[in-house]
Write a protein that holds these residues in place. Structure first.
Motif, PDB file in Angstrom:
ATOM      1  N   TYR A 246      49.976  56.108  28.078  1.00 48.10           N
ATOM      2  CA  TYR A 246      50.815  54.963  27.753  1.00 48.10           C
ATOM      3  C   TYR A 246      50.267  54.411  26.425  1.00 48.10           C
ATOM      4  CZ  TYR A 246      46.772  52.307  29.046  1.00 48.10           C
ATOM      5  OH  TYR A 246      45.324  51.760  29.248  1.00 48.10           O
ATOM      6  N   GLU A 247      50.899  53.496  25.803  1.00 49.41           N
ATOM      7  CA  GLU A 247      50.541  53.102  24.226  1.00 49.41           C
ATOM      8  C   GLU A 247      49.565  51.874  24.458  1.00 49.41           C
ATOM      9  OE1 GLU A 247      53.682  52.774  21.630  1.00 49.41           O
ATOM     10  OE2 GLU A 247      54.536  54.589  22.233  1.00 49.41           O
ATOM     11  N   LYS A 248      48.278  51.633  23.915  1.00 52.82           N
ATOM     12  CA  LYS A 248      47.661  50.713  23.712  1.00 52.82           C
ATOM     13  C   LYS A 248      47.622  50.022  22.305  1.00 52.82           C
ATOM     14  CE  LYS A 248      42.760  48.964  24.541  1.00 52.82           C
ATOM     15  NZ  LYS A 248      43.062  47.791  25.284  1.00 52.82           N
ATOM     16  N   LYS A 249      48.120  48.575  22.143  1.00 57.31           N
ATOM     17  CA  LYS A 249      48.297  48.287  20.841  1.00 57.31           C
ATOM     18  C   LYS A 249      47.317  47.118  20.491  1.00 57.31           C
ATOM     19  CE  LYS A 249      53.528  48.475  20.453  1.00 57.31           C
ATOM     20  NZ  LYS A 249      53.299  49.123  19.373  1.00 57.31           N
ATOM     21  N   ASN A 250      46.470  46.552  21.416  1.00 58.33           N
ATOM     22  CA  ASN A 250      45.701  45.589  21.081  1.00 58.33           C
ATOM     23  C   ASN A 250      44.247  45.886  20.300  1.00 58.33           C
ATOM     24  OD1 ASN A 250      47.249  43.754  22.302  1.00 58.33           O
ATOM     25  ND2 ASN A 250      46.220  43.829  24.296  1.00 58.33           N
ATOM     26  N   TYR A 275      40.145  50.300  17.970  1.00 57.87           N
ATOM     27  CA  TYR A 275      40.688  50.174  19.462  1.00 57.87           C
ATOM     28  C   TYR A 275      39.421  50.178  20.402  1.00 57.87           C
ATOM     29  CZ  TYR A 275      45.168  50.579  17.117  1.00 57.87           C
ATOM     30  OH  TYR A 275      46.616  50.483  16.381  1.00 57.87           O
ATOM     31  N   PHE A 277      39.084  51.729  24.471  1.00 60.44           N
ATOM     32  CA  PHE A 277      39.964  52.308  25.369  1.00 60.44           C
ATOM     33  C   PHE A 277      39.072  53.036  26.436  1.00 60.44           C
ATOM     34  CE2 PHE A 277      38.998  55.748  22.401  1.00 60.44           C
ATOM     35  CZ  PHE A 277      38.875  56.864  23.246  1.00 60.44           C
ATOM     36  N   ARG A 329      34.256  53.860  28.808  1.00 64.77           N
ATOM     37  CA  ARG A 329      34.820  53.305  27.698  1.00 64.77           C
ATOM     38  C   ARG A 329      34.414  53.640  26.470  1.00 64.77           C
ATOM     39  NH1 ARG A 329      37.616  48.841  29.219  1.00 64.77           N
ATOM     40  NH2 ARG A 329      37.277  48.002  31.407  1.00 64.77           N
ATOM     41  N   SER A 355      49.994  52.556  17.377  1.00 60.81           N
ATOM     42  CA  SER A 355      49.150  52.156  18.505  1.00 60.81           C
ATOM     43  C   SER A 355      48.162  53.493  18.824  1.00 60.81           C
ATOM     44  CB  SER A 355      49.860  51.893  19.665  1.00 60.81           C
ATOM     45  OG  SER A 355      50.869  53.009  19.873  1.00 60.81           O
ATOM     46  N   LYS A 360      46.377  56.873  32.184  1.00 55.23           N
ATOM     47  CA  LYS A 360      46.324  56.168  33.341  1.00 55.23           C
ATOM     48  C   LYS A 360      46.733  57.157  34.387  1.00 55.23           C
ATOM     49  CE  LYS A 360      50.621  53.741  33.294  1.00 55.23           C
ATOM     50  NZ  LYS A 360      51.373  52.334  33.239  1.00 55.23           N
TER      51      LYS A 360
END
Length: 364
Positions: A246-250, A275, A277, A329, A355, A360
């Motif tokens: 999945y994409e993480k943009k934050n 980022y 993650f 992390r 992103s 997951k």
């Protein structure tokens, strides 16, 4: 027209319509019940999907009719009258990682009977054979889960020189009952020079793709003769096959990048994005273009690689960064650098990142 004539005409028209409907239904049920080999032998139409890189796309052919799949469709038509209906998930320069994500994001095609998987030559530039084995297996599993009734033919590309990568394709293919085809063999047996069969010593030309098409047809004929079973879905060879991307943009930090339409854009050296993650695999969703710049990538402060966002056409791409990280992390930093791709002809550089791509567990 007299009444009796109208009745005859109506009966004839209705009969023709019923026959046509039954033929369509017969084709539909044939599609439901038979394997791709049985369909080809019977001369029935079937649907196929190509998931691959530039060779999967047929790059290098002098025209579209000389691409391997176009030539294969003609050979199949001549062989049994079957019509092969094409679907494509291909991208020049792609790796199996990108193939997985493109498959995940793509709409589901209808009634796929046969899947060609064409990767390896690009993958060896960015990962080792163990990492490649993981992604190649995941691509086969994901494809088979999405299209349970499909056969899978895996192509070992003609320019691939890294034997560990070819062995990985064979090993994973055998485990799943997929049918590997080593195109290095027909190229060698042809007696022709690489320069005669390719446009650039890597991508086949029309003659080279003729060998691809003929070799695939022979494989299909052999499987028909052997009454071969199609690929299955046994327990996985490698770890973590339940993962999805999945994409993480934050962002956790940035300097110099400007957000436009959801894309982080930089036009100068020294800008960066950060980022946070969690997980063992990382990719990035970027826009590659003729003005694309270079990025240094650091994970947890350690330099990993430099990636280029240059490409001859503007494309949204899913680029592999790293795998085999610990499950904790992490922080990734993308930093623009002054170094440019040798392909850039303009003075400006534009780096565009949408992103990061992380994982997951689908079971959670």
């Amino acid at each position: 027209m007299k009444s009796s004539a109208r009745k005859v005409f109506s009966i004839v028209f209705l009969t023709a319509a019923v026959i046509s409907f039954l033929a369509i239904q017969s084709e539909h049920y044939l599609s439901e019940d038979l394997s791709v080999y049985e369909k080809i032998e019977a001369g029935s139409s079937f649907n196929y999907l190509v998931i691959g890189d530039s060779i999967g796309r047929g790059a290098g052919a002098e025209n579209k009719n000389l691409r391997w799949y176009s030539q294969l469709e003609v050979l199949l038509k001549d062989f049994s009258g079957t019509r092969a209906r094409r679907n494509m998930l291909v991208q020049s320069g792609a790796t199996a990682f990108e193939g997985i994500y493109k498959l995940q994001k793509a709409p589901k095609f209808r009634d796929i009977d046969l899947i060609f998987i064409v990767f390896g030559e690009n993958d060896r530039k960015y990962m080792d054979s163990e990492q490649f084995t993981f992604f190649y297996e995941k691509l086969i599993r994901d494809a088979k889960e999405r299209y349970p009734g499909s056969e899978i033919i895996t192509i070992i590309e003609s320019p691939l020189k890294q034997e560990q990568f070819a062995d990985a394709i064979k090993r994973v293919s055998v485990h799943y009952g997929a049918k590997p085809l080593d195109m290095r063999i027909p190229f060698k047996q042809s007696g022709m020079l690489t320069e005669q069969l390719t446009t650039d010593t890597v991508h086949p030309n029309g003659k080279g793709y003729q060998l691809y098409a003929a070799s695939i047809l022979e494989l299909i004929k052999n499987n028909i003769e052997l009454d071969a079973e199609i690929a299955s879905l046994p327990k996985p060879l490698t770890r973590e096959q339940t993962l999805s991307f999945y994409e993480k943009k934050n962002l956790s930090g940035s300097k110099g990048f400007v957000i436009e339409n959801g894309i982080n854009i930089s036009k100068r050296t020294g800008d960066y994005l950060e980022y946070e993650f969690k997980g063992s695999i990382l990719g990035v969703k970027a826009i590659r273009s003729q003005d694309g710049g270079m990025l240094r990538v650091y994970i947890d402060g350690e330099y990993i690689r430099t990636i280029s966002t240059w490409w001859p056409f503007t494309r949204e791409r899913y680029l592999y960064i790293a795998s085999g990280l610990d499950e904790g992390r992490h922080t990734v930093r993308f930093e623009t650098v002054e170094t440019t791709s040798s392909n850039i002809t303009s003075e400006k550089q534009i780096t565009q990142i949408s992103s990061i791509i992380v994982t997951k567990d689908k079971k959670k």
